[in-house]
Motif scaffolding. Structure first.
Motif, PDB file in Angstrom:
ATOM      1  N   ARG A   1      -2.143   9.733-121.273  1.00 21.61           N
ATOM      2  CA  ARG A   1      -3.440   9.696-121.960  1.00 21.61           C
ATOM      3  C   ARG A   1      -4.472  10.555-121.241  1.00 21.61           C
ATOM      4  O   ARG A   1      -5.295  11.209-121.894  1.00 21.61           O
ATOM      5  CB  ARG A   1      -3.971   8.255-122.043  1.00 21.61           C
TER       6      ARG A   1
ATOM      7  N   PRO B   1      -2.452  14.808-121.044  1.00 24.41           N
ATOM      8  CA  PRO B   1      -1.314  14.960-121.966  1.00 24.41           C
ATOM      9  C   PRO B   1      -0.613  16.310-121.848  1.00 24.41           C
ATOM     10  O   PRO B   1       0.625  16.371-121.930  1.00 24.41           O
ATOM     11  CB  PRO B   1      -1.960  14.780-123.347  1.00 24.41           C
TER      12      PRO B   1
ATOM     13  N   SER C   1       2.137  12.349-127.321  1.00 25.46           N
ATOM     14  CA  SER C   1       0.860  12.214-126.608  1.00 25.46           C
ATOM     15  C   SER C   1      -0.002  13.444-126.793  1.00 25.46           C
ATOM     16  O   SER C   1      -1.225  13.343-126.969  1.00 25.46           O
ATOM     17  CB  SER C   1       1.128  11.970-125.121  1.00 25.46           C
TER      18      SER C   1
ATOM     19  N   SER D   1      -1.443  13.370-130.290  1.00 28.40           N
ATOM     20  CA  SER D   1      -2.429  12.315-130.539  1.00 28.40           C
ATOM     21  C   SER D   1      -3.689  12.458-129.695  1.00 28.40           C
ATOM     22  O   SER D   1      -4.692  11.792-129.991  1.00 28.40           O
ATOM     23  CB  SER D   1      -1.791  10.943-130.277  1.00 28.40           C
ATOM     24  N   TRP D   2      -3.674  13.304-128.657  1.00 24.56           N
ATOM     25  CA  TRP D   2      -4.849  13.431-127.803  1.00 24.56           C
ATOM     26  C   TRP D   2      -5.421  14.844-127.755  1.00 24.56           C
ATOM     27  O   TRP D   2      -6.538  15.018-127.255  1.00 24.56           O
ATOM     28  CB  TRP D   2      -4.517  12.972-126.378  1.00 24.56           C
ATOM     29  N   CYS D   3      -4.692  15.832-128.224  1.00 24.03           N
ATOM     30  CA  CYS D   3      -5.166  17.217-128.215  1.00 24.03           C
ATOM     31  C   CYS D   3      -5.298  17.717-129.646  1.00 24.03           C
ATOM     32  O   CYS D   3      -4.920  17.039-130.606  1.00 24.03           O
ATOM     33  CB  CYS D   3      -4.215  18.115-127.422  1.00 24.03           C
TER      34      CYS D   3
ATOM     35  N   ARG E   1      -4.271  10.410-133.809  1.00 23.30           N
ATOM     36  CA  ARG E   1      -5.499  11.035-133.296  1.00 23.30           C
ATOM     37  C   ARG E   1      -6.642  10.905-134.303  1.00 23.30           C
ATOM     38  O   ARG E   1      -7.772  10.544-133.944  1.00 23.30           O
ATOM     39  CB  ARG E   1      -5.238  12.507-132.979  1.00 23.30           C
TER      40      ARG E   1
ATOM     41  N   ARG F   1      -7.881   7.339-134.485  1.00 18.91           N
ATOM     42  CA  ARG F   1      -8.717   7.006-133.335  1.00 18.91           C
ATOM     43  C   ARG F   1     -10.102   7.642-133.461  1.00 18.91           C
ATOM     44  O   ARG F   1     -11.126   7.022-133.141  1.00 18.91           O
ATOM     45  CB  ARG F   1      -8.039   7.467-132.049  1.00 18.91           C
TER      46      ARG F   1
END
Length: 419
Positions: free
Chosen positions: A60, A63, A97, A100-102, A152, A155
């Motif tokens: 997290r 990533p 990851s 979903s985070w970048c 992503r 969120r």
């Protein structure tokens, strides 16, 4: 159970996932001995498997770095000829990851890096033609990327919703603070009106009693009785207003203090008659179709008349005052006019001035008219004040009425004269 999971810190969740993944991978490798790959599952294979899984603890926070290290560990693992499909889950979770985070650009770059490693493993493990394996690997990468991108966006939507809710709560708190501030301003205005009027009447009556104490005992006694009544009434109103400022724990005491209703049009005759006893001849006239009015409008009318009479006592003691209340279909109008001191006979004027000496010493800061205009604007009304052409001063308050004030067929013209 679900609430407990949501309240668990993300770092703890990631550590548990990484530990579980490493444990499952090593357990499967040990259970498949001899190794399924072309090479035995030795210490290097164990180290690469542990590294590919343990690095997910930081997925997290970093990533892209986790993706790069995991892909490098899996590449070395595959080149060495170990069990090819063993660490696919770690690689796919690292890719998830990133998705979903970048942003999507980094997701596309990660997909380009992941696809060859997954394809190499699938070609040696899956059954079927090379085309089918390539197509299945493409679908595998696309599904993981889409799921990560959906996570992503979900969120981000949750973050936007939380920010929006926080903004709504902040606006609500601002509205509540503004309402409290406006209520305190209203109470302060009420305190000003109540205190100024009652103290002015008391000062005038006290001056009158002192002036005629030796020559007219009956008038002095009447003035002292008026002081007692006005003082008691003023204290009761002050208690009612100050009780509104009590904290919530004093709710019972506040309820008892609020039993006394706020003054309204029904109390105007007593107010005007009391001013007349101070040496200010007064006349009260009601015209039009009388009907019940909202409590706020009645209080506004009462306070404007009260403030106007207070100003007469301060600035034009002894002058004659005429208060006229008019009911009209769409609005109510009240007019307070005085004749000015010059219209009073000289001897009477000197007596009135002497009786009002103490009130004149406490004239105030000149905010009475401003307060009356603000009070009128609060109910959508207008207030005009100025000198009369024939002398004296006149205040006119006009307040609009809505359909809530039901009209009653009770019409009268009530004169009230005091001197």
């Amino acid at each position: 159970m679900a609430k407990a999971v949501r309240s668990t810190p993300p770092g703890v969740v990631d550590a548990a996932v990484a530990a579980a993944l490493v444990w499952v991978s090593l357990t499967k490798a040990a259970a498949s001995y001899p190794a399924s790959g072309s090479r035995r599952f030795d210490a290097l294979a164990i180290a690469l498997t542990v590294a590919a899984g343990a690095i997910l603890v930081l997925r997290r926070r970093f990533p892209l770095a986790v993706m790069a290290l995991c892909a490098a560990a899996v590449a070395v693992y595959q080149v060495r000829g170990y069990w090819l499909s063993l660490n696919q889950i770690s690689l796919q979770l690292a890719f998830f990851s990133v998705a979903s985070w970048c942003g999507r650009r980094w997701t596309a770059a990660a997909a380009i890096a992941v696809f060859p490693e997954l394809l190499y493993s699938n070609v040696h493990v899956w059954a079927g033609s090379v085309f089918d394996v390539c197509l299945g690997t493409v679908a595998q990468v696309v599904v993981v990327g889409l799921v990560g991108d959906g996570a992503r966006r979900l969120r981000e939507n949750h973050a936007l919703m939380a920010a929006y809710n926080e903004q709504l709560h902040r606006k609500q708190r601002d509205r509540e603070k503004r309402a409290v501030l406006m209520e305190r301003i209203r109470i302060a205005r009420e305190l000003h009106d109540v205190t100024a009027h009652h103290l002015s009447v008391i000062a005038v009556q006290a001056g009158l009693a002192r002036y005629v104490l030796d020559s007219d005992a009956e008038t002095a006694d009447q003035a002292l009785r008026t002081i007692s009544e006005v003082g008691s009434e003023g204290l009761a109103e002050l208690r009612r207003l100050i009780s509104l400022l009590r904290p919530e724990e004093d709710e019972g005491m506040r309820a008892r203090a609020d039993d006394r209703p706020a003054p309204g049009i029904a109390q105007l005759p007593v107010l005007i008659e009391r001013v007349g006893l101070s040496g200010t001849p007064s006349r009260y006239t009601v015209a039009g179709h009388q009907r019940p009015l909202p409590a706020g409008i009645e209080l506004c009318v009462y306070r404007v008349v009260q403030e106007s009479l207070t100003n007469v006592l301060k600035h034009a003691p002894g002058s004659s005052v005429d208060v006229r209340l008019e009911y009209e279909p769409e609005h109510v109008r009240v007019t307070v006019s005085d004749t000015g001191v010059h219209a009073i006979p000289p001897q009477r004027s000197r007596t009135a001035r002497s009786a009002a000496a103490q009130a004149a010493e406490h004239t105030g800061a000149g905010v009475g008219l401003t307060g009356m205009r603000e009070r009128a604007a609060l109910y959508g009304g207008e207030l005009s004040a100025g000198n009369n052409p024939d002398g004296g001063f006149e205040v006119i308050l006009t307040l609009p009425l809505d359909g809530a004030a039901a009209e009653e067929p009770n019409t009268r013209n009530v004169p009230l004269t005091s001197s």
